[in-house]
Design a protein around this motif. Structure first.
Motif, PDB file in Angstrom:
ATOM      1  N   PHE A 132      15.667  73.877 -13.609  1.00  0.00           N
ATOM      2  CA  PHE A 132      16.017  72.673 -12.857  1.00  0.00           C
ATOM      3  C   PHE A 132      17.381  72.875 -12.222  1.00  0.00           C
ATOM      4  O   PHE A 132      18.256  73.556 -12.763  1.00  0.00           O
ATOM      5  CB  PHE A 132      15.979  71.411 -13.732  1.00  0.00           C
ATOM      6  N   LYS A 133      17.535  72.304 -11.045  1.00  0.00           N
ATOM      7  CA  LYS A 133      18.757  72.490 -10.254  1.00  0.00           C
ATOM      8  C   LYS A 133      19.795  71.441 -10.638  1.00  0.00           C
ATOM      9  O   LYS A 133      19.480  70.253 -10.733  1.00  0.00           O
ATOM     10  CB  LYS A 133      18.435  72.385  -8.760  1.00  0.00           C
ATOM     11  N   VAL A 160      30.818  73.478 -11.067  1.00  0.00           N
ATOM     12  CA  VAL A 160      29.512  72.930 -11.425  1.00  0.00           C
ATOM     13  C   VAL A 160      29.693  72.003 -12.624  1.00  0.00           C
ATOM     14  O   VAL A 160      30.342  72.373 -13.601  1.00  0.00           O
ATOM     15  CB  VAL A 160      28.533  74.060 -11.797  1.00  0.00           C
ATOM     16  N   GLU A 161      29.130  70.809 -12.556  1.00  0.00           N
ATOM     17  CA  GLU A 161      29.175  69.895 -13.701  1.00  0.00           C
ATOM     18  C   GLU A 161      27.876  70.007 -14.494  1.00  0.00           C
ATOM     19  O   GLU A 161      26.783  69.859 -13.948  1.00  0.00           O
ATOM     20  CB  GLU A 161      29.392  68.456 -13.251  1.00  0.00           C
ATOM     21  N   ILE A 162      28.017  70.272 -15.790  1.00  0.00           N
ATOM     22  CA  ILE A 162      26.855  70.353 -16.664  1.00  0.00           C
ATOM     23  C   ILE A 162      26.401  68.932 -17.008  1.00  0.00           C
ATOM     24  O   ILE A 162      27.203  68.128 -17.497  1.00  0.00           O
ATOM     25  CB  ILE A 162      27.186  71.115 -17.960  1.00  0.00           C
ATOM     26  N   PRO A 163      25.147  68.571 -16.753  1.00  0.00           N
ATOM     27  CA  PRO A 163      24.701  67.200 -17.032  1.00  0.00           C
ATOM     28  C   PRO A 163      24.909  66.830 -18.510  1.00  0.00           C
ATOM     29  O   PRO A 163      24.590  67.617 -19.408  1.00  0.00           O
ATOM     30  CB  PRO A 163      23.206  67.234 -16.679  1.00  0.00           C
ATOM     31  N   ALA A 164      25.440  65.635 -18.735  1.00  0.00           N
ATOM     32  CA  ALA A 164      25.748  65.206 -20.099  1.00  0.00           C
ATOM     33  C   ALA A 164      24.507  64.816 -20.888  1.00  0.00           C
ATOM     34  O   ALA A 164      24.537  64.812 -22.123  1.00  0.00           O
ATOM     35  CB  ALA A 164      26.724  64.028 -20.057  1.00  0.00           C
ATOM     36  N   GLY A 203      24.762  67.572 -26.340  1.00  0.00           N
ATOM     37  CA  GLY A 203      23.922  67.015 -25.288  1.00  0.00           C
ATOM     38  C   GLY A 203      23.138  65.789 -25.707  1.00  0.00           C
ATOM     39  O   GLY A 203      23.329  65.234 -26.798  1.00  0.00           O
ATOM     40  N   GLY A 204      22.217  65.380 -24.822  1.00  0.00           N
ATOM     41  CA  GLY A 204      21.417  64.189 -25.059  1.00  0.00           C
ATOM     42  C   GLY A 204      19.963  64.539 -25.332  1.00  0.00           C
ATOM     43  O   GLY A 204      19.675  65.486 -26.057  1.00  0.00           O
ATOM     44  N   SER A 205      19.052  63.790 -24.706  1.00  0.00           N
ATOM     45  CA  SER A 205      17.630  63.976 -25.007  1.00  0.00           C
ATOM     46  C   SER A 205      16.758  64.046 -23.758  1.00  0.00           C
ATOM     47  O   SER A 205      15.532  64.015 -23.857  1.00  0.00           O
ATOM     48  CB  SER A 205      17.131  62.829 -25.890  1.00  0.00           C
ATOM     49  N   LYS A 244      20.021  64.639 -11.723  1.00  0.00           N
ATOM     50  CA  LYS A 244      21.132  63.783 -12.137  1.00  0.00           C
ATOM     51  C   LYS A 244      20.703  62.999 -13.375  1.00  0.00           C
ATOM     52  O   LYS A 244      19.566  62.551 -13.472  1.00  0.00           O
ATOM     53  CB  LYS A 244      21.518  62.795 -11.025  1.00  0.00           C
ATOM     54  N   CYS A 245      21.627  62.820 -14.297  1.00  0.00           N
ATOM     55  CA  CYS A 245      21.321  62.032 -15.494  1.00  0.00           C
ATOM     56  C   CYS A 245      21.062  60.590 -15.110  1.00  0.00           C
ATOM     57  O   CYS A 245      21.740  60.049 -14.237  1.00  0.00           O
ATOM     58  CB  CYS A 245      22.480  62.112 -16.474  1.00  0.00           C
TER      59      CYS A 245
END
Length: 245
Positions: A132-133, A160-164, A203-205, A244-245
């Motif tokens: 995933f981009k 680059v921001e790593i998605p939380a 991270g999350g889920s 995007k989260c």
């Protein structure tokens, strides 16, 4: 769009003959330098991939043999953190005397970053992964600035921001740029990519929708076969939308 002028066509031919390549070879995590070549599968040769149907489009290799030893390091990256990917013309790193460092200015095109969750980030087999981009910079028609232009202006660095919200675990981070100076016909676009071995923590889920490499790109995509030596009103970055989260 306007037709190509004679001057622009000459520039295209000159740019197409340029032989200036590049390699993603260093990472910073929240500003901390992780070290030259640490955790990144770099090739000995700085050349491009041109066949979007080849497995070489995944993490490079193949015609660009891996630099040895292949890394065993896995870089820890907190979810929500900022990662800086740094590119240079050769594995010697930054070179102020090299006019083509980090990449020749003629090699205009987009910059992108993907993630794929893996069981073992050091496994040499990268086929069959789900990507995933998480970042892209294409073309700003109002300023005429490409993602590669921004990379050059920032001395080879891309943030680059790593998605939380994504799951913790092991990932490959596929960082890529596409040089479009010879992309009027396929195969003509030059694909440069390397994969970094990372572990995302805290991270999350969320499980994003994914694509496959090869498969995410087609040679007929308007962002891959394109004449950039004309007035472009817009540009379609290849691949999926940015998650995007």
């Amino acid at each position: 769009m306007k037709s190509v002028t004679t001057a622009a066509l000459s520039a295209a031919l000159l740019a197409g003959s340029a032989s200036a390549h590049t390699i993603f070879q260093k990472m910073y995590v929240d500003g901390v330098d992780q070290g030259q070549l640490v955790g990144i599968r770099v090739p000995d040769y700085d050349g491009p991939i041109s066949d979007v149907t080849s497995n070489d489009i995944i993490c490079n290799g193949g015609i660009n043999p891996y630099h040895t030893p292949v890394p065993t390091e896995v870089v820890t990256v907190p979810a929500g953190s900022q990662v800086i990917a740094e590119w240079h013309h050769t594995l010697n790193g930054a070179d102020a005397a090299d006019a083509a460092d980090p990449i020749d200015a003629s090699h205009k095109g987009p910059v992108m970053t993907y993630l794929a969750k893996v069981d073992d980030p050091t496994s040499l087999d990268v086929s069959g992964l789900s990507w995933f981009k998480i970042q892209e910079e294409g073309y700003d028609a109002s300023s005429g600035v490409w993602g590669v232009d921004t990379l050059i202006a920032n001395d080879g660095k891309v943030t680059v921001e790593i998605p939380a919200c994504i799951e913790s675990g092991y990932y490959l981070m596929r960082h890529e740029l596409i040089a479009l100076h010879g992309a009027s016909n396929y195969p003509g676009a030059q694909f440069y990519m390397e994969c970094a071995q990372i572990e995302i923590t805290g991270g999350g889920s969320t499980s994003p929708e994914t694509v496959s490499f090869p498969g995410a790109y087609a040679g007929s995509d308007p962002g891959i076969t394109i004449n950039i030596y004309q007035t472009l009103d817009s540009y379609t970055v290849p691949g999926p939308e940015v998650f995007k989260c």
